[in-house]
Scaffold this motif. Structure first.
Motif, mmCIF file in Angstrom:
data_model
loop_
_atom_site.group_PDB
_atom_site.id
_atom_site.type_symbol
_atom_site.label_atom_id
_atom_site.label_comp_id
_atom_site.label_asym_id
_atom_site.label_seq_id
_atom_site.Cartn_x
_atom_site.Cartn_y
_atom_site.Cartn_z
ATOM 1 N N TRP A 64 0.845 -1.189 0.000
ATOM 2 C CA TRP A 64 0.000 0.000 0.000
ATOM 3 C C TRP A 64 0.881 1.240 0.000
ATOM 4 O O TRP A 64 2.070 1.171 0.286
ATOM 5 N N SER A 65 0.287 2.370 -0.318
ATOM 6 C CA SER A 65 0.964 3.654 -0.147
ATOM 7 C C SER A 65 -0.094 4.699 0.165
ATOM 8 O O SER A 65 -1.246 4.580 -0.258
ATOM 9 N N GLY A 66 0.301 5.685 0.931
ATOM 10 C CA GLY A 66 -0.624 6.751 1.281
ATOM 11 C C GLY A 66 -0.046 7.663 2.334
ATOM 12 O O GLY A 66 1.053 7.433 2.856
ATOM 13 N N GLU A 67 -0.794 8.722 2.629
ATOM 14 C CA GLU A 67 -0.366 9.674 3.645
ATOM 15 C C GLU A 67 -0.644 9.113 5.035
ATOM 16 O O GLU A 67 -1.714 8.568 5.286
ATOM 17 N N VAL A 68 0.337 9.281 5.910
ATOM 18 C CA VAL A 68 0.234 8.791 7.283
ATOM 19 C C VAL A 68 0.678 9.920 8.214
ATOM 20 O O VAL A 68 1.689 10.581 7.967
ATOM 21 N N ALA A 69 -0.082 10.135 9.270
ATOM 22 C CA ALA A 69 0.273 11.139 10.279
ATOM 23 C C ALA A 69 1.081 10.459 11.373
ATOM 24 O O ALA A 69 0.596 9.546 12.036
ATOM 25 N N LEU A 70 2.327 10.910 11.532
ATOM 26 C CA LEU A 70 3.225 10.344 12.536
ATOM 27 C C LEU A 70 3.537 11.382 13.601
ATOM 28 O O LEU A 70 3.340 12.581 13.400
ATOM 29 N N ARG A 71 4.031 10.910 14.733
ATOM 30 C CA ARG A 71 4.376 11.792 15.845
ATOM 31 C C ARG A 71 5.896 11.899 15.953
ATOM 32 O O ARG A 71 6.593 10.901 16.115
ATOM 33 N N ARG A 81 4.129 10.709 3.208
ATOM 34 C CA ARG A 81 3.609 9.725 2.265
ATOM 35 C C ARG A 81 4.528 8.518 2.328
ATOM 36 O O ARG A 81 5.708 8.612 2.036
ATOM 37 N N LEU A 82 3.963 7.378 2.748
ATOM 38 C CA LEU A 82 4.738 6.154 2.925
ATOM 39 C C LEU A 82 4.244 5.051 2.008
ATOM 40 O O LEU A 82 3.106 5.053 1.577
ATOM 41 N N ARG A 83 5.132 4.100 1.757
ATOM 42 C CA ARG A 83 4.793 2.878 1.029
ATOM 43 C C ARG A 83 5.063 1.716 1.978
ATOM 44 O O ARG A 83 6.134 1.630 2.566
ATOM 45 N N GLY A 84 4.079 0.832 2.125
ATOM 46 C CA GLY A 84 4.223 -0.374 2.939
ATOM 47 C C GLY A 84 4.394 -1.579 2.028
ATOM 48 O O GLY A 84 3.559 -1.815 1.156
ATOM 49 N N THR A 85 5.472 -2.316 2.230
ATOM 50 C CA THR A 85 5.755 -3.497 1.407
ATOM 51 C C THR A 85 5.778 -4.726 2.297
ATOM 52 O O THR A 85 6.539 -4.773 3.260
ATOM 53 N N PRO A 86 4.945 -5.734 1.997
ATOM 54 C CA PRO A 86 4.956 -6.951 2.821
ATOM 55 C C PRO A 86 6.208 -7.773 2.544
ATOM 56 O O PRO A 86 6.644 -7.904 1.401
#
Length: 183
Positions: A64-71, A81-86
């Motif tokens: 997946w990829s998309g915008e993520v709010a991090l602290r 904007r991150l990409r998650g790779t299994p």
């Protein structure tokens, strides 16, 4: 605060949700040194829930990829904007690799819902799809296209089709693409 994601960003999260690997890019982005973050729950870094599409893709074991709010370590919210790779470890246990993801549409800033819809549409198409700019240079591609071409979007971005694959029938595809742009 909107964060520009460092190119060297890489985070590996194990099946239970603990952070296993923390790159210097992750340290630059969020301010944590590896010694303070490795072993902690990744969910602790979220400033808001993961987008629904990311949660669904993760549950299905799909990238997946998309915008993520991090602290950030200082408490500030960082929108990236991150990409998650299994991935899988040697025992077949699921892992996730998080890396930087380039914006996929110019609509992203003005209309975040349009960018999310674009990402979802592109990701779900069962055929290879690539998006090129007005100079016939690759801007984005779906996962099916990356498998067909044997290259990641990052490797292809900014290249023409002929530069990506200088063999028939791609020479003809490149010629037709340029003809469409001219007309």
């Amino acid at each position: 605060m909107e964060g520009r994601v460092p190119e060297g960003l890489a985070i590996v999260i194990e099946a239970g949700g603990a952070i296993m690997v923390w790159s210097t890019g992750a340290e630059q982005l969020l301010g944590y040194e590896p010694a303070e973050i490795v072993g902690r729950a990744a969910i602790d870094l979220l400033a808001a829930d993961l987008p629904g599409s990311a949660r669904r893709h993760m549950a299905d074991g799909r990238g997946w990829s998309g915008e993520v709010a991090l602290r950030h370590r200082d408490g500030n919210r960082v929108l990236v904007r991150l990409r998650g790779t299994p991935l899988a470890d040697g025992d077949g246990k699921p892992l996730w690799l998080l890396t930087a993801a380039a914006p996929t549409s110019a609509a992203g800033r003005a209309a975040p819902d349009a960018a999310a819809l674009w990402d979802l549409t592109l990701a779900q198409l069962p055929v290879p799809v690539a998006v090129y700019d007005t100079e016939a240079r690759l801007v984005s591609a779906n996962e099916v296209m990356t498998r067909v071409m044997g290259r990641s979007v990052a490797e292809m971005r900014g290249l023409t089709l002929w530069e990506i694959e200088p063999n028939p029938p791609f020479d003809e595809y490149d010629r037709l693409q340029r003809q469409v742009l001219r007309t």
